[in-house]
Design a protein around this motif. Structure first.
Motif, PDB file in Angstrom:
ATOM      1  N   THR A 255      -5.957 -36.112  20.118  1.00 53.70           N
ATOM      2  CA  THR A 255      -5.571 -36.983  20.381  1.00 53.70           C
ATOM      3  C   THR A 255      -4.545 -38.271  20.914  1.00 53.70           C
ATOM      4  O   THR A 255      -4.781 -39.340  21.646  1.00 53.70           O
ATOM      5  N   ALA A 256      -3.748 -37.856  21.928  1.00 56.71           N
ATOM      6  CA  ALA A 256      -3.542 -38.524  23.514  1.00 56.71           C
ATOM      7  C   ALA A 256      -4.502 -38.563  24.138  1.00 56.71           C
ATOM      8  O   ALA A 256      -4.746 -40.007  25.128  1.00 56.71           O
ATOM      9  N   THR A 257      -5.717 -37.190  24.338  1.00 55.65           N
ATOM     10  CA  THR A 257      -6.368 -37.612  25.225  1.00 55.65           C
ATOM     11  C   THR A 257      -7.571 -38.885  24.941  1.00 55.65           C
ATOM     12  O   THR A 257      -7.891 -39.330  25.412  1.00 55.65           O
ATOM     13  N   ALA A 258      -8.221 -38.610  23.701  1.00 58.88           N
ATOM     14  CA  ALA A 258      -8.784 -39.293  22.956  1.00 58.88           C
ATOM     15  C   ALA A 258      -8.937 -40.766  22.472  1.00 58.88           C
ATOM     16  O   ALA A 258      -9.272 -41.861  23.511  1.00 58.88           O
ATOM     17  N   GLN A 259      -7.331 -40.960  22.642  1.00 63.62           N
ATOM     18  CA  GLN A 259      -6.682 -42.359  22.770  1.00 63.62           C
ATOM     19  C   GLN A 259      -6.170 -43.211  24.667  1.00 63.62           C
ATOM     20  O   GLN A 259      -6.825 -44.232  24.016  1.00 63.62           O
ATOM     21  N   ARG A 260      -6.159 -41.688  25.219  1.00 64.16           N
ATOM     22  CA  ARG A 260      -5.746 -42.672  26.363  1.00 64.16           C
ATOM     23  C   ARG A 260      -7.087 -42.937  26.891  1.00 64.16           C
ATOM     24  O   ARG A 260      -7.413 -43.844  27.740  1.00 64.16           O
ATOM     25  N   GLU A 261      -8.301 -41.825  27.312  1.00 65.50           N
ATOM     26  CA  GLU A 261      -9.542 -41.511  28.092  1.00 65.50           C
ATOM     27  C   GLU A 261     -10.617 -42.529  26.918  1.00 65.50           C
ATOM     28  O   GLU A 261     -11.577 -43.303  27.827  1.00 65.50           O
ATOM     29  N   GLY A 262     -10.800 -42.494  25.965  1.00 69.06           N
ATOM     30  CA  GLY A 262     -11.831 -42.723  24.873  1.00 69.06           C
ATOM     31  C   GLY A 262     -12.737 -41.597  24.779  1.00 69.06           C
ATOM     32  O   GLY A 262     -12.516 -40.711  25.093  1.00 69.06           O
ATOM     33  N   PHE A 263     -13.621 -41.960  23.149  1.00 70.04           N
ATOM     34  CA  PHE A 263     -14.149 -40.710  23.201  1.00 70.04           C
ATOM     35  C   PHE A 263     -15.073 -40.392  24.096  1.00 70.04           C
ATOM     36  O   PHE A 263     -15.734 -39.168  24.215  1.00 70.04           O
ATOM     37  N   ALA A 264     -15.782 -41.427  25.094  1.00 68.42           N
ATOM     38  CA  ALA A 264     -16.919 -40.922  25.690  1.00 68.42           C
ATOM     39  C   ALA A 264     -16.424 -40.517  27.102  1.00 68.42           C
ATOM     40  O   ALA A 264     -17.820 -39.646  27.757  1.00 68.42           O
ATOM     41  N   ALA A 265     -14.921 -40.213  27.400  1.00 63.56           N
ATOM     42  CA  ALA A 265     -15.113 -39.576  28.778  1.00 63.56           C
ATOM     43  C   ALA A 265     -15.279 -37.384  28.459  1.00 63.56           C
ATOM     44  O   ALA A 265     -14.474 -37.281  27.458  1.00 63.56           O
ATOM     45  N   PRO A 266     -15.351 -36.992  29.349  1.00 67.47           N
ATOM     46  CA  PRO A 266     -15.120 -35.786  29.423  1.00 67.47           C
ATOM     47  C   PRO A 266     -14.213 -35.141  28.928  1.00 67.47           C
ATOM     48  O   PRO A 266     -14.373 -34.465  28.008  1.00 67.47           O
ATOM     49  N   ALA A 267     -13.159 -35.499  29.276  1.00 67.47           N
ATOM     50  CA  ALA A 267     -11.784 -35.170  29.262  1.00 67.47           C
ATOM     51  C   ALA A 267     -11.558 -35.247  27.767  1.00 67.47           C
ATOM     52  O   ALA A 267     -11.396 -34.397  27.282  1.00 67.47           O
ATOM     53  N   ALA A 268     -11.876 -36.207  26.854  1.00 67.76           N
ATOM     54  CA  ALA A 268     -11.726 -36.530  25.505  1.00 67.76           C
ATOM     55  C   ALA A 268     -12.483 -35.446  25.015  1.00 67.76           C
ATOM     56  O   ALA A 268     -11.926 -34.795  23.650  1.00 67.76           O
ATOM     57  N   ALA A 269     -14.003 -35.327  25.387  1.00 65.52           N
ATOM     58  CA  ALA A 269     -14.817 -34.320  24.592  1.00 65.52           C
ATOM     59  C   ALA A 269     -14.026 -32.993  24.463  1.00 65.52           C
ATOM     60  O   ALA A 269     -14.046 -32.257  24.111  1.00 65.52           O
ATOM     61  N   PHE A 270     -13.659 -32.284  25.522  1.00 64.91           N
ATOM     62  CA  PHE A 270     -13.381 -30.973  25.955  1.00 64.91           C
ATOM     63  C   PHE A 270     -11.974 -30.592  25.619  1.00 64.91           C
ATOM     64  O   PHE A 270     -12.052 -30.315  24.149  1.00 64.91           O
ATOM     65  N   ALA A 271     -10.896 -31.941  25.276  1.00 65.81           N
ATOM     66  CA  ALA A 271      -9.605 -31.661  24.704  1.00 65.81           C
ATOM     67  C   ALA A 271     -10.304 -31.514  22.759  1.00 65.81           C
ATOM     68  O   ALA A 271      -9.694 -30.800  21.911  1.00 65.81           O
ATOM     69  N   VAL A 272     -10.962 -32.791  22.474  1.00 65.83           N
ATOM     70  CA  VAL A 272     -11.271 -32.189  21.063  1.00 65.83           C
ATOM     71  C   VAL A 272     -12.076 -31.463  20.462  1.00 65.83           C
ATOM     72  O   VAL A 272     -12.094 -30.011  19.678  1.00 65.83           O
ATOM     73  N   ALA A 273     -13.156 -30.615  21.135  1.00 66.01           N
ATOM     74  CA  ALA A 273     -13.374 -29.154  21.377  1.00 66.01           C
ATOM     75  C   ALA A 273     -13.019 -28.384  21.477  1.00 66.01           C
ATOM     76  O   ALA A 273     -12.355 -27.001  20.510  1.00 66.01           O
ATOM     77  N   ALA A 274     -11.668 -27.731  21.815  1.00 65.23           N
ATOM     78  CA  ALA A 274     -10.906 -26.908  22.473  1.00 65.23           C
ATOM     79  C   ALA A 274      -9.507 -27.217  20.430  1.00 65.23           C
ATOM     80  O   ALA A 274      -9.038 -26.594  20.237  1.00 65.23           O
ATOM     81  N   ALA A 275      -9.392 -28.407  20.811  1.00 65.98           N
ATOM     82  CA  ALA A 275      -8.570 -28.638  19.688  1.00 65.98           C
ATOM     83  C   ALA A 275      -9.237 -27.841  17.697  1.00 65.98           C
ATOM     84  O   ALA A 275      -8.895 -27.219  17.134  1.00 65.98           O
ATOM     85  N   LYS A 276     -10.355 -28.443  18.081  1.00 67.99           N
ATOM     86  CA  LYS A 276     -11.357 -27.863  16.484  1.00 67.99           C
ATOM     87  C   LYS A 276     -11.529 -26.465  16.468  1.00 67.99           C
ATOM     88  O   LYS A 276     -11.849 -25.905  15.693  1.00 67.99           O
ATOM     89  N   ALA A 277     -11.859 -26.113  17.915  1.00 64.57           N
ATOM     90  CA  ALA A 277     -11.744 -24.415  17.827  1.00 64.57           C
ATOM     91  C   ALA A 277     -10.188 -23.684  17.206  1.00 64.57           C
ATOM     92  O   ALA A 277     -10.118 -22.452  16.717  1.00 64.57           O
ATOM     93  N   ARG A 278      -8.934 -24.336  17.949  1.00 63.47           N
ATOM     94  CA  ARG A 278      -8.085 -23.810  17.729  1.00 63.47           C
ATOM     95  C   ARG A 278      -7.426 -23.677  16.337  1.00 63.47           C
ATOM     96  O   ARG A 278      -7.184 -23.511  15.732  1.00 63.47           O
ATOM     97  N   CYS A 279      -8.279 -25.158  15.765  1.00 62.57           N
ATOM     98  CA  CYS A 279      -7.701 -25.090  14.465  1.00 62.57           C
ATOM     99  C   CYS A 279      -8.262 -24.210  13.462  1.00 62.57           C
ATOM    100  O   CYS A 279      -7.897 -24.301  12.288  1.00 62.57           O
ATOM    101  N   SER A 280      -9.440 -24.106  13.824  1.00 69.36           N
ATOM    102  CA  SER A 280      -9.914 -23.905  12.683  1.00 69.36           C
ATOM    103  C   SER A 280      -9.763 -22.344  12.990  1.00 69.36           C
ATOM    104  O   SER A 280      -9.575 -21.407  11.540  1.00 69.36           O
ATOM    105  N   GLU A 281      -9.848 -21.574  14.396  1.00 69.47           N
ATOM    106  CA  GLU A 281      -8.690 -20.284  14.377  1.00 69.47           C
ATOM    107  C   GLU A 281      -7.569 -20.197  13.880  1.00 69.47           C
ATOM    108  O   GLU A 281      -6.983 -19.066  12.650  1.00 69.47           O
ATOM    109  N   ALA A 282      -7.351 -21.528  13.480  1.00 73.48           N
ATOM    110  CA  ALA A 282      -5.105 -21.080  13.102  1.00 73.48           C
ATOM    111  C   ALA A 282      -5.335 -20.643  11.531  1.00 73.48           C
ATOM    112  O   ALA A 282      -5.431 -20.610  10.560  1.00 73.48           O
ATOM    113  N   ALA A 283      -6.526 -21.427  10.952  1.00 71.72           N
ATOM    114  CA  ALA A 283      -6.773 -22.042   9.314  1.00 71.72           C
ATOM    115  C   ALA A 283      -7.117 -20.160   8.677  1.00 71.72           C
ATOM    116  O   ALA A 283      -6.084 -20.574   7.954  1.00 71.72           O
ATOM    117  N   GLY A 284      -7.492 -19.472   9.452  1.00 73.91           N
ATOM    118  CA  GLY A 284      -7.876 -18.316   8.714  1.00 73.91           C
ATOM    119  C   GLY A 284      -6.713 -16.974   8.910  1.00 73.91           C
ATOM    120  O   GLY A 284      -5.670 -16.501   8.027  1.00 73.91           O
TER     121      GLY A 284
END
Length: 349
Positions: A255-284
């Protein structure tokens, strides 16, 4: 920080007041309360809200299994309509992407087909979140954005594992409520926005499941004492706590990265990918431990635990499961190379 605390308190009070184990479908009372408080358009430019505020709201919604399409209305449909220069309709909204997007989209996401010259269109849309309860659907169809009246649709009802509506909508030869040009990169940004929203909801649902498990472990007695005093149960709860902390940290960082950099930034894409992967893993892991702590009672339809755990199971696959997003993380790491990996992961040169 004070604003976030006040927002969290407001959201928790709305969702707690509407908590109903037996109910399904759109919670109209909670939606009305959110709408009157300005929470359904939290990130609109004229509200003064931010992505960080939306994160607080979505975590609370996940923790209380709120039956309201806040992410779909504000972060997705509202954003796309505004980006296309269109007025945002009142009421619950959803986004559907049809036509070519340039990049593969996660399996099972809303989609379908739209035909017609724009004056009138025929749309066959599938897996539309909350379709039967929507006022409008904002459709990204190639280079155009269409706002369609959901009330004119023929509905084929469906649901995910948590019994949230995932409906088919059929509209025959209808005139769009509004039409505009799609902004560049809209399809890719919608994928990231949806994944971040789902990660935040997952983090909240995991927190809710853990809180209920800790409370139950303190109430349930076995062999003359609360089961929470047994080392094995304490160890399971500690493991669940670590998963909740990891999910919360990953989604907050994204969230912080996307807010700071914008969703078009590679850093935001990487951070969102890592977050969704980690949260999906934690869910199980959290869902498994929560049900182990509760025993057989937690699986019953009458028990409140299922409201969070069925969402954990459903949401971990929606908007891309951990395999989909881990592939994105791996591809980004390979593209960065040896010299670029550390800046990619840390956000520092």
């Amino acid at each position: 920080m004070a604003r976030n605390a006040e927002l969290a308190e407001l959201a928790e009070s709305i969702f707690a007041d509407s908590w109903d184990v037996a109910a399904a479908g759109l919670d109209r009372a909670a939606w009305k309360a959110c709408d009157e408080a300005g929470l359904t358009t939290l990130t609109a430019p004229d509200t003064g809200g931010s992505l960080d505020d939306a994160a607080v709201l979505l975590e609370a919604a996940g923790a209380w299994a709120a039956r309201v399409p806040l992410a779909e209305t504000d972060l997705l449909a509202g954003w796309l309509a505004r980006a296309a220069g269109l007025d945002v309709p009142d009421g619950p909204l959803a986004v559907v992407v049809t036509g070519p997007t340039g990049d593969p989209r996660p399996a099972g996401t809303p989609g379908g087909t739209v035909t017609g010259d724009g004056a009138t269109v025929t749309a066959d849309l599938v897996r539309v979140p909350w379709g039967r309860a929507l006022s409008a659907v904002v459709v990204l169809d190639g280079g155009r954005v269409l706002v369609l009246d959901a009330g004119a649709a023929t509905v084929t009802e469906g649901a995910n594992l948590a019994e949230e509506p995932r409906d088919g909508l059929r509209l025959d030869a209808v005139t769009p409520l509004a039409t505009g040009a799609a902004p560049p990169g809209a399809a890719q940004e919608l994928v990231l926005r949806a994944a971040l929203a789902r990660a935040l909801l997952l983090a909240g649902a995991a927190r809710g499941a853990l809180a209920r498990s800790i409370a139950y472990a303190g109430e349930r007695n076995q062999f003359g004492r609360a089961i929470g005093r047994f080392q094995a149960v304490q160890q399971m709860l500690a493991e669940a706590g670590s998963e909740v902390a990891a999910a919360s940290a990953a989604s907050a960082a994204a969230t912080a990265t996307a807010q700071r950099e914008g969703f078009a930034a590679p850093a935001a894409a990487f951070a969102v990918a890592a977050a969704k992967a980690r949260c999906s893993e934690a869910a199980g892991a959290v869902a498994r431990i929560a049900h182990q702590v509760h025993g057989a009672i937690g699986f019953t339809r009458e028990h409140a635990l299922r409201l969070t755990t069925t969402r954990l199971w459903a949401w971990r696959d929606e908007d891309g499961d951990e395999a989909f997003w881990n592939d994105r993380v791996g591809a980004a790491a390979l593209d960065a190379g040896a010299d670029g990996l550390w800046p990619l992961v840390t956000g520092r040169p």
